[in-house]
Design a protein around this motif. Sequence first.
Motif, PDB file in Angstrom:
ATOM      1  N   ASN A  32      -7.959   0.311   4.847  1.00 23.64           N
ATOM      2  CA  ASN A  32      -8.226   0.755   3.483  1.00 23.64           C
ATOM      3  C   ASN A  32      -7.605  -0.129   2.422  1.00 23.64           C
ATOM      4  N   CYS A  33      -6.384   0.196   2.010  1.00 23.01           N
ATOM      5  CA  CYS A  33      -5.808  -0.501   0.853  1.00 23.01           C
ATOM      6  C   CYS A  33      -5.535  -1.971   1.166  1.00 23.01           C
ATOM      7  N   CYS A  37      -0.224  -0.972   5.545  1.00 16.55           N
ATOM      8  CA  CYS A  37       0.292  -0.225   6.694  1.00 16.55           C
ATOM      9  C   CYS A  37      -0.824   0.272   7.601  1.00 16.55           C
ATOM     10  N   CYS A  38      -2.071  -0.163   7.357  1.00 14.08           N
ATOM     11  CA  CYS A  38      -3.133   0.004   8.344  1.00 14.08           C
ATOM     12  C   CYS A  38      -4.100  -1.161   8.114  1.00 14.08           C
ATOM     13  N   GLY A  85       1.649   3.929   1.851  1.00 20.98           N
ATOM     14  CA  GLY A  85       2.562   4.331   2.913  1.00 20.98           C
ATOM     15  C   GLY A  85       2.679   5.842   3.057  1.00 20.98           C
ATOM     16  N   PRO A  91      -0.590   5.638   7.893  1.00 21.06           N
ATOM     17  CA  PRO A  91       0.272   4.485   8.143  1.00 21.06           C
ATOM     18  C   PRO A  91       0.785   4.365   9.576  1.00 21.06           C
ATOM     19  N   CYS A 105      -0.143   8.952   2.140  1.00 17.54           N
ATOM     20  CA  CYS A 105      -1.257   8.686   3.039  1.00 17.54           C
ATOM     21  C   CYS A 105      -0.928   9.172   4.437  1.00 17.54           C
ATOM     22  N   THR A 152       0.843  -1.186   0.000  1.00 19.28           N
ATOM     23  CA  THR A 152       0.000   0.000   0.000  1.00 19.28           C
ATOM     24  C   THR A 152       0.885   1.245   0.000  1.00 19.28           C
TER      25      THR A 152
END
Length: 358
Positions: A176-177, A172-173, A131, A138, A135, A129
Motif C-alpha cells: 500500500n503506502c 512496513c508492507c 505502521g 505491518p 494500520c 508509512t
Amino acid sequence: MSEQQFRQAIESGVPDAFPYMHPLMAKNYGQWDWHDRPRPGVLHHVAKNGDEIWTVRAGTQRQMDTGTIRKLCAIADEYAEGHVRFTIRSNIEFMVSSAAQVDPLVAKLEQEGFPVGGTGNSVSMISHTQGFLHCDIPATDASGVVKSLMDELYDEFVNERMPNRVRISTSCCQINCGGQADISVNVQHTKPPKIRHDLVAGVCERPAVVARCPVAAIRPALVNGQPTLEVDERKCICCGACFPPCPPMQINDPEHSKLAIWIGGKNSNARSRPSFQKLVAAGLPNNPPRWPEVSALVKKILRVYQEDARDWERLGEWVERIGWPRFFELTGLPFTRFHVDTWTGARYTFNHSTHIRF
Ligand code: SF4
Ligand code: SF4
C-alpha cells in the motif's frame, strides 16, 4: 471548556490553511521573488514587495506524544511568533519575520534535542508509512527503522554535503503506502501465509479474503470438515494482503519476513525523468530494535554516492551514468539471481486476477 470553543470538524478534506498561516506567508501567497539558505536548516524567502521571512526546519520523531507537541508549540510561542507547520517528511518548520530571531530559535531547538537541518543537499527526515498505530498490516515497525536509521544519519541531516538532496522512505508492507525515493527500505515476505484452519471459520469472511488476493491465489476449502481457505503457493506473491481481513492467514514471521533495499526512485521531473526504484539488496534480517544490517547498508550506499557522484546528480542519475555493474562493484553488494526479474510467474499470477489485467 464550552462547546463553542472547539473547532467545528470538517468531515472531508483538510481544513483551510490560510487562517493558520504566518501572516506574512498568507499576505505574500504566490508573490515570492527569490529565496536562499543562509545555513543548513534555515530558508530565507523574499517577496516581490520586499517582505522577508525566515523558516527554521527541525527533525521530529514523527509519531509524537502530546507532551512533545506542547513543547514544540511553546517554542513557537516564545521564539517564533506562534506559527508552525509540518512538512510531508514530518519535519517541523517555524517562521520568523526577522533575521535576529533565527539564532535564538535554532539554539532553543537544539537545546531541546530537535536537530535543525533537512534542507538542500542533506538527507532529510525519512518518510515512513503509518505502521502499527494506524494500520493492521505491518510486518515490522516502520517508525522504529526510521528512528534507528536517522540516529545513524544525524550528521547528514544537519549538514548539506551530499551531491544532491537524498530522500529516503520506509514501508512496513509491500502493497500500500510508500512511493519512489532515492533509497527505500521495504518489508519483503518470502513465504506464503500459514493458515490457522481452526480459526478461519470463526474469524474471517471467506469471500472477502478471496476477493482481497491480487493474484487470485486463495480459494475456499474444507479441512477436517470445517470451512476454511487454501492458498495456491505457485501463484502467491507473498504480498500479505490477506492478513488484515483474516489474521489466521499468518504471514509475518521473524525469520522469513525480511527487509529489502531499493534505490534510484524519483517523483519529480526536474533535470531528469521520474524513475522507479530498483532492488539492490534483499533478505536483510528484520532485526529490531536497531536494525543494524539495514543501517550499515544504507550508510554504505550513501558513502559511495557521496564520493563518486558529480555535483547535483541525484542518486538514481548517478547509477544510470556509471551503470549498474559499476554500482555493485563500488558498493561491494552481491548481485544475485534475485535481482533479475524474469516474470516467469506472470503466467500464473497477473492475468488470473479479477483485479489486475494486463
Ligand atoms: S505500508 Fe502497508 S503496513 Fe505499513 S501502514 Fe502502509 S498499508 Fe499499513
Ligand atoms: S493476498 Fe498476497 S500473501 Fe495472501 S495469498 Fe494472495 S498473494 Fe499470497
